[in-house]
Design a protein around this motif. Sequence first.
Motif, PDB file in Angstrom:
ATOM      1  N   LYS A   1       8.479   9.817  -8.501  1.00 12.03           N
ATOM      2  CA  LYS A   1       8.185  10.464  -9.776  1.00 12.03           C
ATOM      3  C   LYS A   1       8.206   9.476 -10.933  1.00 12.03           C
ATOM      4  N   TRP A   2       9.064   8.454 -10.848  1.00 12.35           N
ATOM      5  CA  TRP A   2       9.243   7.518 -11.960  1.00 12.35           C
ATOM      6  C   TRP A   2       8.824   6.097 -11.620  1.00 12.35           C
ATOM      7  N   LEU A   3       8.501   5.841 -10.359  1.00 10.58           N
ATOM      8  CA  LEU A   3       8.325   4.471  -9.896  1.00 10.58           C
ATOM      9  C   LEU A   3       7.134   3.772 -10.532  1.00 10.58           C
ATOM     10  N   TYR A   4       6.036   4.482 -10.739  1.00  5.01           N
ATOM     11  CA  TYR A   4       4.872   3.859 -11.370  1.00  5.01           C
ATOM     12  C   TYR A   4       5.242   3.315 -12.754  1.00  5.01           C
ATOM     13  N   MET A   5       5.940   4.114 -13.528  1.00  3.32           N
ATOM     14  CA  MET A   5       6.323   3.681 -14.883  1.00  3.32           C
ATOM     15  C   MET A   5       7.236   2.468 -14.828  1.00  3.32           C
ATOM     16  N   CYS A   6       8.159   2.483 -13.874  1.00  7.28           N
ATOM     17  CA  CYS A   6       9.084   1.358 -13.716  1.00  7.28           C
ATOM     18  C   CYS A   6       8.337   0.070 -13.391  1.00  7.28           C
ATOM     19  N   ILE A   7       7.507   0.108 -12.356  1.00  7.34           N
ATOM     20  CA  ILE A   7       6.829  -1.115 -11.925  1.00  7.34           C
ATOM     21  C   ILE A   7       5.773  -1.547 -12.932  1.00  7.34           C
ATOM     22  N   ASP A   8       5.081  -0.590 -13.544  1.00  7.40           N
ATOM     23  CA  ASP A   8       4.098  -0.943 -14.581  1.00  7.40           C
ATOM     24  C   ASP A   8       4.757  -1.715 -15.719  1.00  7.40           C
ATOM     25  N   SER A   9       5.987  -1.342 -16.052  1.00  9.11           N
ATOM     26  CA  SER A   9       6.677  -2.049 -17.137  1.00  9.11           C
ATOM     27  C   SER A   9       6.978  -3.495 -16.772  1.00  9.11           C
ATOM     28  N   LEU A  10       6.985  -3.800 -15.467  1.00 12.54           N
ATOM     29  CA  LEU A  10       7.256  -5.167 -15.013  1.00 12.54           C
ATOM     30  C   LEU A  10       5.980  -5.983 -14.884  1.00 12.54           C
ATOM     31  N   VAL A  11       4.983  -5.441 -14.221  1.00 13.23           N
ATOM     32  CA  VAL A  11       3.754  -6.216 -14.022  1.00 13.23           C
ATOM     33  C   VAL A  11       3.016  -6.438 -15.341  1.00 13.23           C
ATOM     34  N   SER A  12       3.327  -5.647 -16.366  1.00 13.71           N
ATOM     35  CA  SER A  12       2.677  -5.778 -17.667  1.00 13.71           C
ATOM     36  C   SER A  12       3.453  -6.657 -18.640  1.00 13.71           C
ATOM     37  N   GLN A  13       4.536  -7.277 -18.191  1.00 15.13           N
ATOM     38  CA  GLN A  13       5.348  -8.099 -19.089  1.00 15.13           C
ATOM     39  C   GLN A  13       4.517  -9.209 -19.739  1.00 15.13           C
TER      40      GLN A  13
ATOM     41  N   SER B   1       7.504   6.550  -2.119  1.00 18.13           N
ATOM     42  CA  SER B   1       7.969   5.333  -2.786  1.00 18.13           C
ATOM     43  C   SER B   1       7.552   4.072  -2.037  1.00 18.13           C
ATOM     44  N   ALA B   2       7.673   4.080  -0.724  1.00 12.80           N
ATOM     45  CA  ALA B   2       7.327   2.886   0.055  1.00 12.80           C
ATOM     46  C   ALA B   2       5.854   2.532  -0.117  1.00 12.80           C
ATOM     47  N   ASP B   3       4.993   3.530  -0.105  1.00 15.06           N
ATOM     48  CA  ASP B   3       3.557   3.283  -0.273  1.00 15.06           C
ATOM     49  C   ASP B   3       3.252   2.749  -1.675  1.00 15.06           C
ATOM     50  N   ILE B   4       3.955   3.272  -2.661  1.00 13.09           N
ATOM     51  CA  ILE B   4       3.753   2.791  -4.034  1.00 13.09           C
ATOM     52  C   ILE B   4       4.150   1.320  -4.139  1.00 13.09           C
ATOM     53  N   CYS B   5       5.258   0.964  -3.540  1.00 14.49           N
ATOM     54  CA  CYS B   5       5.695  -0.439  -3.543  1.00 14.49           C
ATOM     55  C   CYS B   5       4.644  -1.331  -2.884  1.00 14.49           C
ATOM     56  N   ASP B   6       4.147  -0.909  -1.741  1.00 12.64           N
ATOM     57  CA  ASP B   6       3.142  -1.702  -1.023  1.00 12.64           C
ATOM     58  C   ASP B   6       1.856  -1.839  -1.835  1.00 12.64           C
ATOM     59  N   HIS B   7       1.495  -0.803  -2.560  1.00 14.06           N
ATOM     60  CA  HIS B   7       0.291  -0.855  -3.407  1.00 14.06           C
ATOM     61  C   HIS B   7       0.418  -1.977  -4.435  1.00 14.06           C
ATOM     62  N   TYR B   8       1.546  -2.048  -5.112  1.00 14.12           N
ATOM     63  CA  TYR B   8       1.725  -3.084  -6.129  1.00 14.12           C
ATOM     64  C   TYR B   8       1.801  -4.475  -5.503  1.00 14.12           C
ATOM     65  N   CYS B   9       2.376  -4.563  -4.318  1.00 12.32           N
ATOM     66  CA  CYS B   9       2.465  -5.846  -3.630  1.00 12.32           C
ATOM     67  C   CYS B   9       1.078  -6.396  -3.331  1.00 12.32           C
ATOM     68  N   LYS B  10       0.162  -5.518  -2.953  1.00 14.85           N
ATOM     69  CA  LYS B  10      -1.210  -5.935  -2.662  1.00 14.85           C
ATOM     70  C   LYS B  10      -1.961  -6.328  -3.927  1.00 14.85           C
ATOM     71  N   GLN B  11      -1.585  -5.745  -5.049  1.00 15.75           N
ATOM     72  CA  GLN B  11      -2.308  -5.966  -6.298  1.00 15.75           C
ATOM     73  C   GLN B  11      -1.794  -7.172  -7.087  1.00 15.75           C
ATOM     74  N   ASP B  12      -0.550  -7.569  -6.863  1.00  8.18           N
ATOM     75  CA  ASP B  12       0.069  -8.605  -7.692  1.00  8.18           C
ATOM     76  C   ASP B  12       0.910  -9.524  -6.809  1.00  8.18           C
ATOM     77  N   SER B  13       0.588 -10.804  -6.802  1.00  9.15           N
ATOM     78  CA  SER B  13       1.277 -11.763  -5.928  1.00  9.15           C
ATOM     79  C   SER B  13       2.731 -11.992  -6.337  1.00  9.15           C
ATOM     80  N   ARG B  14       3.100 -11.573  -7.529  1.00  2.27           N
ATOM     81  CA  ARG B  14       4.494 -11.740  -7.972  1.00  2.27           C
ATOM     82  C   ARG B  14       5.410 -10.679  -7.378  1.00  2.27           C
ATOM     83  N   VAL B  15       4.826  -9.664  -6.782  1.00  2.00           N
ATOM     84  CA  VAL B  15       5.612  -8.557  -6.237  1.00  2.00           C
ATOM     85  C   VAL B  15       5.922  -8.790  -4.766  1.00  2.00           C
ATOM     86  N   LYS B  16       7.205  -8.729  -4.417  1.00  2.00           N
ATOM     87  CA  LYS B  16       7.646  -8.796  -3.034  1.00  2.00           C
ATOM     88  C   LYS B  16       8.269  -7.451  -2.669  1.00  2.00           C
TER      89      LYS B  16
END
Length: 213
Positions: free
Chosen positions: A14-26, A44-59
């Motif tokens: 429910k909140w994970l997109y907002m959390c991760i967006d605040s990081l990748v947009s720094q 949640s796991a799928d959301i994490c994997d989505h960002y990992c594929k989109q941004d090399s800084r995400v592990k």
Amino acid sequence: MVLSIIVPVYNSEKWLYMCIDSLVSQTYKNIEIILVDDGSIDRSADICDHYCKQDSRVKVIHKENGGVSSARNAGLVVCTGDYVTFLDSDDWLDINACKRIIDEIDGKSLLYIWNLRKCIDNKIIYQTKTIQTYSISESVAHIIASPKKQSSYIRAIGAKVFKRELLINITFPETLYIGEDACFLLNYLSMIDNNNNIKIINECWYNYRIIQG
């Protein structure tokens, strides 16, 4: 200079997109984002994997559920930054938080503490104010006792930055479910000899979400 951000994730779609967006947009880009999926059973796991594929800084780390301390410890094992901070998966950072943090790093301080906002429905209801302490023993006392003049969030792990090389032998106690942050902070303070190595920054970049109901 690399700043590692460790995010324990458990059933927070429910909140994970907002959390991760605040990081990748720094605005400061030299960051390492470590998402530790602690056995989530929602998306949640799928959301994490989505960002990992989109941004090399995400592990992304996927592990069996072991609690927030276990998840943070898993992140500490793999992080590589010069400094480390923690963010809960239902919270978020201001877009310029990492830049402001890096600007404050002075080379001598080993612990950086700033303030946080308590939010309900993304609306600010309270902002902490951290009181400067004058000795390591006073810092320890404030974490243990949280005196009236000091915000109780002094003992929380959020809104703090740690020097990674001091974290090699420090972990969160995985058998505790209350007070694990304080234990981690006290162990870290035991590695610091002088209160001059603690920098209090009376600004606010961390948004702490209060979940009602």
